[in-house]
Design a protein around this motif. Structure first.
Motif, PDB file in Angstrom:
ATOM      1  N   ALA A 138      11.212  21.224 -10.751  1.00 34.78           N
ATOM      2  CA  ALA A 138      11.888  20.532  -9.649  1.00 34.78           C
ATOM      3  C   ALA A 138      11.093  20.679  -8.357  1.00 34.78           C
ATOM      4  N   THR A 139       9.809  20.333  -8.410  1.00 30.24           N
ATOM      5  CA  THR A 139       8.920  20.489  -7.269  1.00 30.24           C
ATOM      6  C   THR A 139       8.184  19.190  -6.993  1.00 30.24           C
ATOM      7  N   ASP A 140       7.761  19.015  -5.726  1.00 30.67           N
ATOM      8  CA  ASP A 140       6.917  17.869  -5.391  1.00 30.67           C
ATOM      9  C   ASP A 140       5.459  18.299  -5.215  1.00 30.67           C
ATOM     10  N   ALA A 141       5.141  19.531  -5.652  1.00 33.49           N
ATOM     11  CA  ALA A 141       3.759  20.015  -5.577  1.00 33.49           C
ATOM     12  C   ALA A 141       2.861  19.197  -6.494  1.00 33.49           C
ATOM     13  N   PRO A 142       1.573  19.038  -6.152  1.00 37.99           N
ATOM     14  CA  PRO A 142       0.636  18.360  -7.055  1.00 37.99           C
ATOM     15  C   PRO A 142       0.559  19.091  -8.392  1.00 37.99           C
ATOM     16  N   LEU A 143       0.625  18.338  -9.491  1.00 34.36           N
ATOM     17  CA  LEU A 143       0.499  18.898 -10.836  1.00 34.36           C
ATOM     18  C   LEU A 143      -0.744  18.322 -11.493  1.00 34.36           C
ATOM     19  N   VAL A 144      -1.549  19.174 -12.080  1.00 33.89           N
ATOM     20  CA  VAL A 144      -2.782  18.756 -12.730  1.00 33.89           C
ATOM     21  C   VAL A 144      -2.830  19.351 -14.127  1.00 33.89           C
ATOM     22  N   ARG A 145      -2.993  18.514 -15.131  1.00 30.11           N
ATOM     23  CA  ARG A 145      -3.180  19.016 -16.495  1.00 30.11           C
ATOM     24  C   ARG A 145      -4.639  19.410 -16.693  1.00 30.11           C
ATOM     25  N   ALA A 146      -4.873  20.418 -17.523  1.00 30.15           N
ATOM     26  CA  ALA A 146      -6.235  20.880 -17.770  1.00 30.15           C
ATOM     27  C   ALA A 146      -6.340  21.443 -19.176  1.00 30.15           C
ATOM     28  N   ILE A 147      -7.551  21.381 -19.728  1.00 36.06           N
ATOM     29  CA  ILE A 147      -7.809  21.906 -21.075  1.00 36.06           C
ATOM     30  C   ILE A 147      -8.951  22.923 -21.007  1.00 36.06           C
ATOM     31  N   PRO A 148      -8.706  24.111 -20.433  1.00 40.94           N
ATOM     32  CA  PRO A 148      -9.751  25.136 -20.454  1.00 40.94           C
ATOM     33  C   PRO A 148      -9.901  25.705 -21.860  1.00 40.94           C
ATOM     34  N   LEU A 149     -11.115  25.955 -22.260  1.00 41.63           N
ATOM     35  CA  LEU A 149     -11.419  26.511 -23.576  1.00 41.63           C
ATOM     36  C   LEU A 149     -11.923  27.944 -23.420  1.00 41.63           C
ATOM     37  N   PRO A 150     -11.920  28.726 -24.500  1.00 42.73           N
ATOM     38  CA  PRO A 150     -12.288  30.141 -24.367  1.00 42.73           C
ATOM     39  C   PRO A 150     -13.639  30.395 -23.707  1.00 42.73           C
ATOM     40  N   ALA A 151     -14.590  29.462 -23.832  1.00 45.61           N
ATOM     41  CA  ALA A 151     -15.921  29.681 -23.263  1.00 45.61           C
ATOM     42  C   ALA A 151     -15.934  29.687 -21.741  1.00 45.61           C
ATOM     43  N   VAL A 152     -14.796  29.389 -21.085  1.00 42.78           N
ATOM     44  CA  VAL A 152     -14.779  29.503 -19.625  1.00 42.78           C
ATOM     45  C   VAL A 152     -14.993  30.942 -19.194  1.00 42.78           C
ATOM     46  N   ARG A 153     -14.740  31.891 -20.098  1.00 37.25           N
ATOM     47  CA  ARG A 153     -14.963  33.298 -19.744  1.00 37.25           C
ATOM     48  C   ARG A 153     -16.434  33.546 -19.429  1.00 37.25           C
ATOM     49  N   GLU A 154     -17.322  32.733 -20.017  1.00 36.44           N
ATOM     50  CA  GLU A 154     -18.753  32.848 -19.750  1.00 36.44           C
ATOM     51  C   GLU A 154     -19.237  31.759 -18.810  1.00 36.44           C
ATOM     52  N   ARG A 155     -18.299  30.988 -18.258  1.00 39.95           N
ATOM     53  CA  ARG A 155     -18.609  29.862 -17.376  1.00 39.95           C
ATOM     54  C   ARG A 155     -19.559  28.881 -18.064  1.00 39.95           C
ATOM     55  N   ARG A 156     -19.213  28.552 -19.330  1.00 47.15           N
ATOM     56  CA  ARG A 156     -20.063  27.662 -20.118  1.00 47.15           C
ATOM     57  C   ARG A 156     -19.274  26.530 -20.770  1.00 47.15           C
ATOM     58  N   SER A 157     -18.102  26.223 -20.260  1.00 48.73           N
ATOM     59  CA  SER A 157     -17.277  25.217 -20.902  1.00 48.73           C
ATOM     60  C   SER A 157     -16.806  24.190 -19.889  1.00 48.73           C
TER      61      SER A 157
END
Length: 282
Positions: free
Chosen positions: A135-154
């Protein structure tokens, strides 16, 4: 961006936090952001010594105590909050990564002001659904981060495009804003093939073991073989079809396996499975 909150710290949440925190900077210039977080949540923390990206202050929900405690102990810029509302209140960008079936319980009564940006990484939960829940008017953004973001490679797919969210994921390996939600769902369906790839490699290993190769040797060789293939993917000058062609010779072993196993029926079955998944996502 100085303050990021994560509600639902499972494997993806942990990967995001690791990628954000293993960068340049300490918490010294952000101490006010964390000043009244419970001191017992910050014991034995230490700054990370890697550098590339300036890490924000990160606030975690208390659920998933083992992972949150591990992250708070490892990174000086991470703190565990008393509850989900505190995560929201202290953050500029709030990432919601709870399991789909847990979202109503986890988000019940949460107050999210219009000055926040909410990143929705819950698979199969659209922004309309999440907006009704919050129940918010804040901007909502969908995202698909994958496990390799831990190495900043995805590369992370997002929709709709938002500068703060784009900046966050750019630091984690890159961002690909989808043109619309239909395109976002296509990318989401593609992520459903990841464990199939691992299972394919496991099947190769099992085949070798059945033919007398010790398990550790078969496992090590298959990993080495396909790590080399993975490195070839960094060559963006060749299409995937070109890469396949460059790795086989006419009437050779690779061509034989590809044409006899990955035939029209096999390829058709894969396309049908993806079509069915996409229909569910839509």
């Amino acid at each position: 961006m100085k303050r990021v909150g994560v509600i639902g710290v499972g494997e993806i949440g942990r990967a995001v936090v690791t990628g954000l925190c293993e960068g340049e900077g300490s918490s010294d210039d952000r101490s006010d952001d964390r000043s009244d977080v419970r001191s017992d949540d910050r014991s034995d923390v230490r700054p990370d010594d890697r550098s590339d990206v300036k890490s924000p202050a990160v606030f975690l929900s208390p659920r998933g105590a083992r992972i949150t405690a591990e992250l708070a102990a490892r990174y000086a810029d991470v703190a565990v909050c008393a509850d989900n509302q505190e995560v929201v209140d202290r953050s500029e960008v709030v990432m919601i990564a709870v399991r789909r079936q847990d979202r109503h319980e986890a988000l019940a009564g949460l107050r999210v002001g219009g000055d926040k940006v909410v990143v929705n990484v819950m698979a199969g939960v659209g922004n309309d659904d999440l907006r009704r829940t919050l129940a918010t008017d804040a901007p909502l953004v969908r995202a698909i981060p994958l496990p390799a973001v831990r190495e900043r490679r995805s590369v992370t797919v997002t929709y709709p495009s938002h500068p703060a969210v784009n900046s966050l994921f750019e630091d984690l390996g890159g961002v690909l804003p989808a043109a619309d939600e239909a395109a976002f769902n296509v990318f989401s369906a593609l992520t459903g093939t990841l464990t199939t790839h691992y299972w394919y490699l496991a099947t190769l290993t099992s085949w070798a073991v059945a033919h007398g190769i010790p398990s550790d040797e078969a496992d090590g060789y298959v990993r080495s073989l396909f790590q080399g293939v993975g490195r070839a993917l960094s060559d963006g000058t060749r299409t995937l079809h070109q890469l396949a062609a460059d790795h086989e010779t006419p009437n050779g072993s690779n061509e034989r396996i590809r044409t006899t196993w990955f035939d029209g029926a096999n390829g058709g079955a894969l396309n049908q499975a993806l079509d069915d998944l996409l229909a569910d996502l839509n």
